[in-house]
Scaffold this active site. Structure first.
Site, mmCIF file in Angstrom:
data_model
loop_
_atom_site.group_PDB
_atom_site.id
_atom_site.type_symbol
_atom_site.label_atom_id
_atom_site.label_comp_id
_atom_site.label_asym_id
_atom_site.label_seq_id
_atom_site.Cartn_x
_atom_site.Cartn_y
_atom_site.Cartn_z
ATOM 1 N N ASP A 35 40.382 72.777 97.923
ATOM 2 C CA ASP A 35 39.879 71.247 97.856
ATOM 3 C C ASP A 35 40.222 70.629 99.223
ATOM 4 O O ASP A 35 39.977 69.221 99.186
ATOM 5 C CB ASP A 35 40.192 70.411 96.689
ATOM 6 C CG ASP A 35 39.737 71.397 95.301
ATOM 7 O OD1 ASP A 35 38.686 72.102 95.524
ATOM 8 O OD2 ASP A 35 40.472 71.088 94.577
ATOM 9 N N GLU A 36 40.165 71.309 100.382
ATOM 10 C CA GLU A 36 40.496 70.514 101.791
ATOM 11 C C GLU A 36 39.355 70.300 102.384
ATOM 12 O O GLU A 36 39.489 69.491 103.229
ATOM 13 C CB GLU A 36 41.247 71.563 102.460
ATOM 14 C CG GLU A 36 42.757 72.046 101.881
ATOM 15 C CD GLU A 36 42.302 73.376 101.212
ATOM 16 O OE1 GLU A 36 41.386 73.808 100.884
ATOM 17 O OE2 GLU A 36 43.688 74.015 100.714
ATOM 18 N N GLY A 38 34.257 73.658 102.092
ATOM 19 C CA GLY A 38 32.665 73.657 102.087
ATOM 20 C C GLY A 38 32.065 72.812 103.171
ATOM 21 O O GLY A 38 31.030 73.414 103.839
ATOM 22 N N LYS A 39 32.383 71.804 103.273
ATOM 23 C CA LYS A 39 31.930 70.843 104.383
ATOM 24 C C LYS A 39 32.142 71.440 105.724
ATOM 25 O O LYS A 39 31.336 71.415 106.631
ATOM 26 C CB LYS A 39 32.549 69.519 104.625
ATOM 27 C CG LYS A 39 32.160 68.738 105.627
ATOM 28 C CD LYS A 39 32.837 67.374 105.843
ATOM 29 C CE LYS A 39 32.333 67.388 107.436
ATOM 30 N NZ LYS A 39 32.880 65.809 108.060
ATOM 31 N N ASN A 79 35.424 80.339 90.562
ATOM 32 C CA ASN A 79 36.319 79.454 90.418
ATOM 33 C C ASN A 79 36.438 78.341 91.531
ATOM 34 O O ASN A 79 36.898 77.114 91.462
ATOM 35 C CB ASN A 79 37.888 80.091 90.177
ATOM 36 C CG ASN A 79 38.117 80.922 91.429
ATOM 37 O OD1 ASN A 79 37.181 81.235 92.082
ATOM 38 N ND2 ASN A 79 39.325 81.165 91.465
ATOM 39 N N GLY A 126 34.964 75.642 93.992
ATOM 40 C CA GLY A 126 33.916 74.370 93.863
ATOM 41 C C GLY A 126 33.848 73.799 95.148
ATOM 42 O O GLY A 126 34.925 73.169 95.673
ATOM 43 N N THR A 159 34.784 72.092 89.892
ATOM 44 C CA THR A 159 34.280 73.200 89.003
ATOM 45 C C THR A 159 34.570 72.837 87.651
ATOM 46 O O THR A 159 34.014 73.035 86.720
ATOM 47 C CB THR A 159 35.296 74.393 89.401
ATOM 48 O OG1 THR A 159 34.777 74.595 90.763
ATOM 49 C CG2 THR A 159 34.995 75.602 88.472
ATOM 50 N N LYS A 195 39.516 64.178 105.622
ATOM 51 C CA LYS A 195 39.900 62.955 104.831
ATOM 52 C C LYS A 195 40.849 62.076 105.286
ATOM 53 O O LYS A 195 41.574 61.574 104.647
ATOM 54 C CB LYS A 195 40.287 63.324 103.469
ATOM 55 C CG LYS A 195 39.038 64.326 102.835
ATOM 56 C CD LYS A 195 39.278 64.376 101.184
ATOM 57 C CE LYS A 195 38.263 63.569 100.479
ATOM 58 N NZ LYS A 195 38.235 63.997 99.040
ATOM 59 N N ASP A 219 40.020 59.462 106.662
ATOM 60 C CA ASP A 219 39.341 58.020 106.096
ATOM 61 C C ASP A 219 40.222 57.724 104.989
ATOM 62 O O ASP A 219 40.050 56.339 104.689
ATOM 63 C CB ASP A 219 37.984 58.140 106.225
ATOM 64 C CG ASP A 219 37.446 59.369 105.082
ATOM 65 O OD1 ASP A 219 37.971 60.416 105.477
ATOM 66 O OD2 ASP A 219 36.754 59.253 104.306
#
Ligand code: GDP
Ligand code: IMO
Ligand code: MG
Length: 428
Positions: free
Chosen positions: A13-14, A17-18, A38, A40, A301, A332, A334
């Site tokens: 989750d770092e 995807g972005k 698994n 997301g 997920t 992140k 920000d």
């Protein structure tokens, strides 16, 4: 550069995807090499938000080839649900845009059932899996009883392998875990049809990737999960069942390591983790809650809230070493704006010594006490910053320390979820 990896440098989750969506602009082929649904990944483009699980994040671009490599475990039901979801949002997913390896293993209904039954049986020692059948599917792969994509699309072979599997799995389900047996006929009929739907997407993907690299096309290998969820180098047994580190790319795609030139580690400016397991810099106080709320740290997920903590440079240094990172992307940054003071872990005190690596034994890790450096925070929001110069001085100091400690340069700083909230600092 012809082939590079984008991988998670922490516990997932770092913002992979972005960053994959952003960097896909510079690539022609985007390849997943491990894990399954698994994962997301939330990707924002314009005012639209897309939630991806199994399909590579390059799919949002119209002109890219996306590949699900042999190291991935594929749940065909989840795949077609994701395709329908994307098509509902106007994204086409055709066999021209998506190819699936014939060697990838299939997640079957009994894998998902066993994942949940095993977790329940572990009681308070549960791992906190996503319940998607990942562990049991990889177990079958290594036990050599798995059903692969090439088996699913061959009705006779599929029938035989399913019969054998159902016989054995029903024994486990009913005799060990006290669950309900599964019907061969129902599963056969449903998955036979899924196999037919899958056929047009099935290719010998390692040839496509190899030819792309040979023809000077850029290939981006997109990691799922993160360094510390790696089956070998993560916080075992609180890990996922695949190699999330750079080492997983070659075996998970059929491409020799010599052809891979760069590895980019995606690191959040603080640390989060979903599920159970050790987390030395975890914040169990209101600062942790503050970060969770400001950073919207809730799983894509499973919807679970993510555990939050200070940035742990021991983790990033370990990732830089194990995956031989050529650069880091810090996301992140920000989220941290508004905190008075920031702490950064630069080592662990362990048995009277200072160490800067993650011990293998969880018992040893439990004895490790984080050593912190303290930094002044910055009050100004940075979501609108579009160049490194625009970042507050204290944010720059924080970023400098990351580079210094890990011995790895920062190539990109991300200041928000959107494509344009991305500051390019150096080469990958
Ligand atoms: P992944 O699994 O590594 O792809 O990451 P996730 O998508 O699960 O979680 C990252 C979340 O942070 C997503 O909701 C992204 O839209 C969001 N995100 C990515 N980069 C940034 C950033 O720089 N700032 C902020 N505020 N959000 C970001
Ligand atoms: P992305 O790609 C964060 C965690 C689960 C659990 C452990 C094992 O979005 O970064 P599994 O279902 O894989 O057997 O669960 O791994 N986990 C993740 N945590 N991000 C992910 O993916 C994860 N995928 C699995 O929470 O602790
Ligand atoms: Mg995620």
């Amino acid at each position: 550069m012809s082939a590079f990896i984008v991988l998670g440098a922490q516990w997932g989750d770092e913002g992979k995807g972005k960053m994959t969506d952003y960097l896909a602009e510079e690539a022609q082929v985007i390849v997943r090499y491990q894990g399954g649904n698994n994962a997301g990944h939330t990707v924002e483009v314009g005012d639209k938000q897309y939630k991806l699980h199994l399909i590579p994040s390059g799919i949002l671009h119209d002109d890219k080839i996306n590949i699900i490599g042999n190291g991935v475990v594929v749940d065909p039901k989840a795949l077609f649900e994701e395709i329908s979801y994307l098509e509902g949002l106007g994204i086409k997913v055709t066999p021209e845009k998506l190819a699936i390896s014939d060697r990838a293993h299939i997640i079957m209904p009994y894998h998902k059932i066993l994942d949940k039954l095993k977790e329940k049986a572990r009681g308070k020692n549960d791992i906190g899996t996503t319940g998607k059948g990942i562990g049991p599917c990889y177990t079958d792969k290594y036990e050599r009883t798995g059903i692969r994509v090439c088996d699913l699309i061959n009705e006779e072979v599929f029938k035989e392998k399913l019969q054998e599997n159902i016989k054995v799995k029903n024994q486990y389900i009913t005799k060990i875990y006290d669950g309900e047996p599964l019907s061969f006929e129902e599963i056969f009929e449903e998955y036979r049809v899924l196999g037919e739907k899958l056929k047009p997407f099935v290719k010998e993907t390692s040839v496509i990737i190899y030819d792309s690299i040979s023809n000077d096309k850029q290939v981006l290998f997109e990691g799922a999960q993160g360094m510390l969820l790696d089956i070998d180098y993560g916080t075992y047994p609180y890990v996922t069942s695949s190699n999330t580190t750079a080492g997983g790319v070659s075996s998970g795609t059929g491409i020799g390591p010599r052809l891979i030139t760069n590895a980019v580690g995606i690191a959040k400016a603080y640390t989060t983790r979903v599920g159970k397991g050790p987390f030395p810099t975890e914040l169990m106080d209101e600062t942790g809650d503050w970060i969770r709320e400001k950073g919207h740290e809730y799983g894509v997920t499973t919807g679970r809230s993510r555990r939050c903590g200070w940035l742990d440079l021991v983790i990033l240094k370990t990732t830089a070493r194990v995956s031989a990172l050529t650069s880091l992307v810090v996301t992140k940054i920000d989220t941290l704006a508004g905190l008075d003071k920031l702490k950064v872990c630069v080592g662990y005190e362990f048995n009277g010594q200072v160490i800067d690596y993650f011990p293998a034994s969880l018992e040893d890790l439990a004895k490790c006490k984080p050593i912190y450096e303290e930094y002044e925070g910055w009050g100004e929001e940075v979501a609108e910053a579009r160049s490194y110069e625009e970042l507050p001085e204290n944010a720059k100091k924080y970023l400098k320390r990351i580079e210094e400690f890990t011995g790895t340069r920062i190539s990109i700083v991300s200041v928000g979820p959107k494509r344009d909230q991305t500051i390019r600092v150096a080469d990958l």
